[in-house]
Structure formats: C-alpha cells, structure tokens
Design an enzyme around this catalytic site. Structure first.
Site, PDB file in Angstrom:
ATOM      1  N   SER A 145       4.622  -8.917  -4.929  1.00  0.00           N
ATOM      2  CA  SER A 145       4.957 -10.307  -4.615  1.00  0.00           C
ATOM      3  C   SER A 145       6.388 -10.460  -4.117  1.00  0.00           C
ATOM      4  O   SER A 145       6.666 -11.243  -3.206  1.00  0.00           O
ATOM      5  CB  SER A 145       4.753 -11.188  -5.850  1.00  0.00           C
ATOM      6  OG  SER A 145       3.402 -11.204  -6.245  1.00  0.00           O
ATOM      7  N   GLU A 180      12.363  -8.710 -17.935  1.00  0.00           N
ATOM      8  CA  GLU A 180      13.466  -9.035 -17.036  1.00  0.00           C
ATOM      9  C   GLU A 180      14.830  -8.760 -17.644  1.00  0.00           C
ATOM     10  O   GLU A 180      15.747  -8.309 -16.950  1.00  0.00           O
ATOM     11  CB  GLU A 180      13.372 -10.509 -16.610  1.00  0.00           C
ATOM     12  CG  GLU A 180      12.224 -10.814 -15.663  1.00  0.00           C
ATOM     13  CD  GLU A 180      10.890 -10.985 -16.387  1.00  0.00           C
ATOM     14  OE1 GLU A 180       9.862 -11.095 -15.696  1.00  0.00           O
ATOM     15  OE2 GLU A 180      10.886 -10.989 -17.641  1.00  0.00           O
ATOM     16  N   HIS A 230      10.094 -16.600  -4.828  1.00  0.00           N
ATOM     17  CA  HIS A 230       9.232 -17.647  -5.390  1.00  0.00           C
ATOM     18  C   HIS A 230      10.049 -18.767  -6.033  1.00  0.00           C
ATOM     19  O   HIS A 230       9.765 -19.212  -7.133  1.00  0.00           O
ATOM     20  CB  HIS A 230       8.232 -17.050  -6.388  1.00  0.00           C
ATOM     21  CG  HIS A 230       7.223 -16.149  -5.760  1.00  0.00           C
ATOM     22  ND1 HIS A 230       7.579 -14.951  -5.192  1.00  0.00           N
ATOM     23  CD2 HIS A 230       5.881 -16.279  -5.600  1.00  0.00           C
ATOM     24  CE1 HIS A 230       6.497 -14.361  -4.704  1.00  0.00           C
ATOM     25  NE2 HIS A 230       5.460 -15.155  -4.924  1.00  0.00           N
TER      26      HIS A 230
END
Length: 314
Positions: free
Chosen positions: A35, A56, A107
C-alpha cells in the site's frame, strides 16, 4: 506521459531511483509495503529493506538505530499510524536526537476513502509540526514528490513527508526548482492569495482560472513545506494582496492554515480564511464524494475568495 499519479506511487518509484544511486539508503515498513509502495524498493533491494511488522513504534526505534549507525532511513506506514501510534518514538528517538530518518506516511486525509474515520488522518500535520527539529513536507503531485525525496536525501535530519492514496493531476516538471522551506508561486495576482498544499493545489489552480474569468486575479502559492514555513513569502503575499485563503486536506486546527495565521498575525495582520476539515472526523465513502461533502472543491474555493474579498473591502 501520465496525466495523474498518486503521490504514494511516485514515492515508491523515487525510492528505487534513489536506491540505485545511493547504497546508504535503508527502507523500513510496518507491514503495509504494497500500500505504501515501498514494495518496489524491497523487490530490487531486499538486503536494504526491513518489514518491521505491525509495530510502528518498533519500526521507528529500528530506524533510529540505523540512522545512528550512518544510514539514511526512509520509514513508511499510514499517516494515522506514523503520526499517531508512533508519536513518542518519533519525538524522543528521532527528533530529540536529530537523527537522519524520513517518516514517509501515505494514506493521509479523507481521500483514504472507504477505510473511514479511524484511518483518515486529519491531524498529522498538526502533530508533526509541533515536534522540534522535524521538517514537514506535503507535495502536490508525483513530480514534486520525487523532487522532495531527492532533497530529503540531501538534507540531514528528521522529516515527515505526507503522501496520499488518490491520483492527482500532474502540475510540475522534473526540473522544477523545488526547495524545502520555500513555497512555489504558481500564479501572481493582486486581489487575494490562495495558499494550498497537497491534494488541494490542483483544486486551487482550477479555482484561480474560474476567478480570472470573472476578473478576479489571485496569487496561488503551493506551500509544500509546512515546516519550516516560508514566512517571507507569506508576508510578501499578505502585503501585495491584503487577503489570504488557506486550503488543505487536514483539520483547520494546527495545519497549514494555523501556520499561516501564526505568521500573518505576528508580522502583517490581514483577513485570513481557512478551508479544511472543520474539527470533525472523517467517514467512510468515495474519496471524491468525501471531498465534496467536506467542502474541499474548486467551487468552494471560489466562494470563499468572494467572501474574503467582501471582508477585505470593509
């Protein structure tokens, strides 16, 4: 030549180009490489790519260690995770230590679309702009994304690059003079100034053409670097036009609009209107329909300029 390109797609291709030129580049991802488009780099340079998994905070910590060892690190995830979930690590491990890590978050904003409000980061510019030492860049198209990436490689220190999911019209050429910390004047006009970033720059260009047909000449600035803000350009346009409209696919609190208002209020107070997300969350939907729903269209820019000019004349 492509007429449209998502900035995340341009990012993936530019990473490969940089990787071919510089063997000190390492790329990290938090299990979203297809992505974020870092999969392009991973395919060609698997020995310089690390999938940190759905972690993360760990990814940012690993990036800090690699940078401390002399690598130039590009770390990617969705904006809502990179700015939100990993905030403490970005602040303490990267920015506090002033390490050479570029957080390249895809995104962003409501154009994430059907993923809905939980994944539509409309706060990330404000979050990252508040961190010392951290540059914040929001490119408007594929070409400026590639140019930004090259400049980020050359410029030491931490940075946040905000990228999007949807395809955007191409505005720039690859030989454009793109400098971090310097806005780009796309149009000059005397009646008002529109300052935009990211997805809204092409909308502002369309609005400027419409206004010109009505005899209203606006200046248009692509303020691709939110931090460090080009305050000299903001003040110059405030003096020249006497009114500013900011437009961003982000909350009106703390982003581009907030940065411009801070500069103007201190250095040359004039009427300013802010267009963006009005302190609310996003929702699931088609990206174009969401932009319409939240008032981020060229028609709304035209309407806001008209309102701003009435205020300016009072």
């Amino acid at each position: 030549m492509l007429n449209k390109q998502a900035t995340r797609d341009a990012y993936g291709k530019a990473l490969v180009e940089l990787g071919q030129l510089h063997d000190d580049i390492v790329v990290l991802d938090a299990d979203l490489s297809k992505s974020t488009k870092t999969a392009d780099f991973a395919k060609i340079f698997p020995e310089r790519f690390i999938n940190a998994g759905i972690a993360e905070q760990n990814m940012v910590g690993m990036a800090a260690g690699l940078a401390a060892a002399g690598k130039v690190v590009f770390a990617s995830s969705f904006a809502v995770f990179a700015a939100g979930r990993a905030f403490e690590q970005v602040r303490n491990s990267l920015a506090y230590a002033n390490l050479n890590v570029k957080i390249c978050a895809t995104h962003s904003g409501i154009t994430v679309g059907e993923d809905g409000g939980s994944h539509q980061s409309v706060e990330d510019i404000a979050i990252m702009r508040s961190i010392p030492n951290l540059s914040v860049i929001v490119p408007a198209d594929g070409a400026s994304t590639r140019l930004a990436l090259r400049k980020l490689y050359e410029q030491p220190g931490p940075a946040y690059l905000r990228l999007g999911r949807s395809a955007l019209p191409l505005i720039y050429e690859d030989d454009t003079d793109f400098q971090i910390g310097r806005g780009i004047v796309l149009r000059d006009g005397r009646d008002a100034t529109v300052i935009a970033c990211g997805t809204t720059v092409s909308l502002a260009l369309e609005a400027a053409h419409t206004l010109a047909e009505e005899g209203i000449q606006v200046s248009l600035v692509d303020m691709h670097t939110i931090k460090p803000l080009d305050q000299d350009l903001v003040v110059r346009k405030a003096r020249e036009t006497g009114a500013i409209l900011t437009v961003e696919e982000h909350s009106i609190i703390g982003g581009l609009g907030g940065a411009v208002c801070e500069a103007v209020s201190e250095k040359y107070p004039i009427p300013v209107r802010r267009m963006g997300i009005d302190d609310i969350f996003g929702q699931s939907g088609n990206p174009d329909e969401l932009m319409q729903h939240y008032g981020l269209t060229s028609d709304k820019i035209v309407q806001n300029i008209r309102l701003l000019l009435k205020k300016k004349l009072k």
